[in-house]
Design a protein around this motif. Sequence first.
Motif, PDB file in Angstrom:
ATOM      1  N   PHE A 139       0.791  -0.972   0.105  1.00 58.75           N
ATOM      2  CA  PHE A 139       0.004  -0.071   0.075  1.00 58.75           C
ATOM      3  C   PHE A 139       1.076   1.240   0.113  1.00 58.75           C
ATOM      4  CE2 PHE A 139      -2.240   3.353   2.216  1.00 58.75           C
ATOM      5  CZ  PHE A 139      -3.227   3.640   1.532  1.00 58.75           C
ATOM      6  N   PHE A 140       0.469   2.360  -0.893  1.00 61.28           N
ATOM      7  CA  PHE A 140       1.102   3.354  -0.891  1.00 61.28           C
ATOM      8  C   PHE A 140       0.140   4.322  -1.384  1.00 61.28           C
ATOM      9  CE2 PHE A 140       2.475   1.548  -4.652  1.00 61.28           C
ATOM     10  CZ  PHE A 140       2.129   2.642  -5.463  1.00 61.28           C
ATOM     11  N   ILE A 141       0.360   5.660  -1.143  1.00 62.29           N
ATOM     12  CA  ILE A 141      -0.666   6.875  -1.707  1.00 62.29           C
ATOM     13  C   ILE A 141       0.395   7.599  -2.833  1.00 62.29           C
ATOM     14  CG2 ILE A 141      -1.872   8.816  -1.100  1.00 62.29           C
ATOM     15  CD1 ILE A 141      -2.279   7.721   1.758  1.00 62.29           C
ATOM     16  N   SER A 142      -0.185   7.365  -3.973  1.00 56.72           N
ATOM     17  CA  SER A 142       0.597   8.063  -4.952  1.00 56.72           C
ATOM     18  C   SER A 142       0.745   9.563  -5.095  1.00 56.72           C
ATOM     19  CB  SER A 142       0.062   7.567  -6.611  1.00 56.72           C
ATOM     20  OG  SER A 142       0.119   6.358  -6.711  1.00 56.72           O
ATOM     21  N   GLY A 143       1.671  10.196  -5.097  1.00 62.09           N
ATOM     22  CA  GLY A 143       1.819  11.589  -5.101  1.00 62.09           C
ATOM     23  C   GLY A 143       2.179  12.277  -3.913  1.00 62.09           C
ATOM     24  N   PHE A 144       2.070  11.294  -2.702  1.00 64.61           N
ATOM     25  CA  PHE A 144       2.366  12.017  -1.508  1.00 64.61           C
ATOM     26  C   PHE A 144       3.549  11.393  -0.683  1.00 64.61           C
ATOM     27  CE2 PHE A 144      -1.584  13.066  -2.876  1.00 64.61           C
ATOM     28  CZ  PHE A 144      -1.855  14.520  -2.651  1.00 64.61           C
ATOM     29  N   GLY A 203       3.348   5.461   8.730  1.00 68.87           N
ATOM     30  CA  GLY A 203       2.303   4.859   9.671  1.00 68.87           C
ATOM     31  C   GLY A 203       1.642   3.833   9.261  1.00 68.87           C
ATOM     32  N   GLU A 204       0.888   3.319  10.396  1.00 70.66           N
ATOM     33  CA  GLU A 204       0.051   2.480   9.849  1.00 70.66           C
ATOM     34  C   GLU A 204      -1.087   2.609   9.067  1.00 70.66           C
ATOM     35  OE1 GLU A 204      -0.589   0.051  13.432  1.00 70.66           O
ATOM     36  OE2 GLU A 204       1.632   0.020  13.829  1.00 70.66           O
ATOM     37  N   VAL A 205      -0.946   2.938   8.098  1.00 72.72           N
ATOM     38  CA  VAL A 205      -2.360   3.612   7.220  1.00 72.72           C
ATOM     39  C   VAL A 205      -2.816   2.684   6.163  1.00 72.72           C
ATOM     40  CG1 VAL A 205      -1.338   5.938   7.445  1.00 72.72           C
ATOM     41  CG2 VAL A 205      -0.502   4.649   5.490  1.00 72.72           C
ATOM     42  N   GLY A 206      -2.085   1.423   5.868  1.00 73.31           N
ATOM     43  CA  GLY A 206      -2.578   0.445   4.800  1.00 73.31           C
ATOM     44  C   GLY A 206      -3.903  -0.215   5.314  1.00 73.31           C
ATOM     45  N   PRO A 207      -4.603  -0.913   4.362  1.00 75.37           N
ATOM     46  CA  PRO A 207      -5.583  -1.695   4.787  1.00 75.37           C
ATOM     47  C   PRO A 207      -5.289  -3.028   5.624  1.00 75.37           C
ATOM     48  CG  PRO A 207      -5.436  -1.826   2.396  1.00 75.37           C
ATOM     49  CD  PRO A 207      -4.094  -1.011   3.025  1.00 75.37           C
TER      50      PRO A 207
END
Lengths: 483, 300
Positions: free
Chosen positions: A122-127, A132-136
Amino acid sequence: MVKVQTVAVAIASTLASSIPALAQNSELAGVREEMKQLQRNYEERMQALEKRLTEAETRAAKAEKSAGQAEQSANKAEKSATQAEETAVAAGRRTGENAFNPAISLIMQGTWARTSQDPNNFFISGFMPSGGEVGPPKRSFGLGETELSISANIDPYFRGIVIASLSPENTVAVEEAYFQTLALAQGFTLKGGRFLSGIGYQNEIHQHAWDFQDAPLPYKAFLGGRYVQDGVQLRWVAPTPFFLEVGGELASGASFPGNDLNKNGAGSTALFAHVGGDIGESYAWRTGLSYLRTSANNRSFQDPNSLGIPVTNSFTGRAKVWVVDGVLKWAPNGNSTQQNVKLQAEYFRSEQDGTLTYDDLASAAPVFGGLTDSFSSRQSGWYAQAVYQFMPRWRMGYRYDALRYGSVNNAIVNNGLGPSAADFSLLGPYNPSRNTAMIDFSPSEFSRLRLQIAQDKSRMGATDNQVFIQYIHSLGPHGAHRF
Amino acid sequence: MKYIPAIIAVSLWLAAQPALAALNILACEPEWAALAKELGGDKVSVYAATTALQDPHRVEARPSLIARARSADLMVCTGAELEVGWVPLLQSQAGNPKIQPNQKGYFEAAMAVPLIDVPTRVDRSLGDVHPAGNPHLHLNPANIAKVASALTERMAQLDAPEAAYYRDRAKSFLERWQTATVRWEQEGAPLKGLPLVVYHKDLSYLVRWLGMREVGALEPKPGLPPTTAHLSELLSQLAKDPAKVVVRSAYNDPRAAAFIAERARIPVVLLPYTVGGTERAKDLFGLYDDTLSRLLAVTK
């Protein structure tokens, strides 16, 4: 009484019949006299008997009466005894070594997840990744965070709260551990230790009380899911008929978007103001404005270059985040038991100014080595969600969240001498978005089951279709949830 | 950001305004607001945090309530964990040391009254039980009298210059209350033994005081909403042990009561439960008058 009489008459007649032929002349008169005497005797005896009987009867009635009274008073005694017992039980609970034990409560969570993309990538493209624990949650069955919360008054001046999080990987993290003043006057409250920052709206709400399984995208991208401070917080509630609160925090700033600076003084500063009130009896609202300023020193992240080889990038500089938040709740006549609606939205703006280092020296075949040049970004994001309890126990909700890539000025790419934009594959221009719907069932105030489906476009060119089933159970005292 | 000084200035100006009343009271429930008004007259300003149409178990620590708690000199609540979901938040967020637990500015009615239904076992499998006992204590007039005396003393402590005023008013109130109680007990005599179905255990003190008989409850367990399974079970139970009436409080959902009433062929009676629950329940006297007349209408 009747029985006594019959017996007496029977005896008398028997006696009378046993004196037959003797009844002759003078003898007869004598016998008659005797019989009369006998009769008189018997009558006297019978009267005496009758008298004794009535006496006995009245005595019995009296006894019965007093017995009833005794019973009544016994009842009363029993009642007061139960009362005494009740107070004794209550008192009993408060004695002994356990008397000062703090209040303990536990939150248990778990998920079953099905995702079309690998949650480990998981990653957020562009950022920039927050770390942190932000993935599903992981696929299939999975245990969520188990939260152990312990709280008590420390003394007349402070209250202490510790929330430990037991992760499914068998690690323990101190999620919050803070003291809070009880006795500061004039609307001031001071908090110290590790606590959820007062910025934004959802940030201060514990994860188990969220209306969706995960945090909105702007929280994930700009605050690493939620912003935790190690420091002090001062809040002031204004003496106004409506709600007005301002607060400030000074802290280490060790969590994303900052990191451990290893310097004296405060690493992060946060300011926030909240205003709120009621509209009639059916609506309640709160809105707020927050500002966070923190710094990062070599805050690093892995980003594959154009050849797919992981490169360590790191950011050094200043990060600022503004948050505008608002929440509106509706319940008919303010009675949320049957039906209620909660609308919630927040807007984030993030600014980063500093330098970025591109370093592929650690890879097997370094191409550019270590390069450092200026970096700045102006990015934003928002989410809006609505949750509707349409009947007791059942709620449904929808959330839309989106991030705007905005403007990113990466001098390493711009000067065209070294790595190109393709070598920063995570930072390419992209506007992530997500649609989430959920329905949850709460058998009681202490348990909740949730089904959540989402179409997550956090990753460029890879839509993640997610289905989560989640349970949240709470053990121990009745929790109090923030507005 | 530049507005913050202005906001602070305005609020400081507001803070500097002379308070209209000597004692600022935040009552958690309407019955205590009504009682505080009876005792305090025009020397107190009273704000009720909830209305009769709200379930006192399920109130949120709304921003408006935090603002009220901020300036309160005295919070008058029921206690016994009735407000456990919201009052602790008001106390921790308002920045007001006066109303903290165990302070003089936090009054719990349950401390002045012996509670009934104290559970012998405290376990969440029994529903949302209150370990200290049934907290809906205001529906027995004797309890109101006890709370009134305790509250008067608390108000007198907090506002010593007006102590005599509060005590005078309390004396007058208690006299009128005593007379009314005698009248209610006479009027309520025909209700003795009346079998009824309740919604929640929130009328237990009333049931006990008037000697009525609680045959069943619409909630399967305290705090859980009525379910079809439980209602049909209740119906078969009512076939054996019939009730004369289903009673519900103003804040309860009318549907479950209507369901039972229709099938068991008994009337539903809406009770005000607290001050403001019906048109006639304007104060504590009206609350009892209306409650009794609504119940007596069934026995005629």
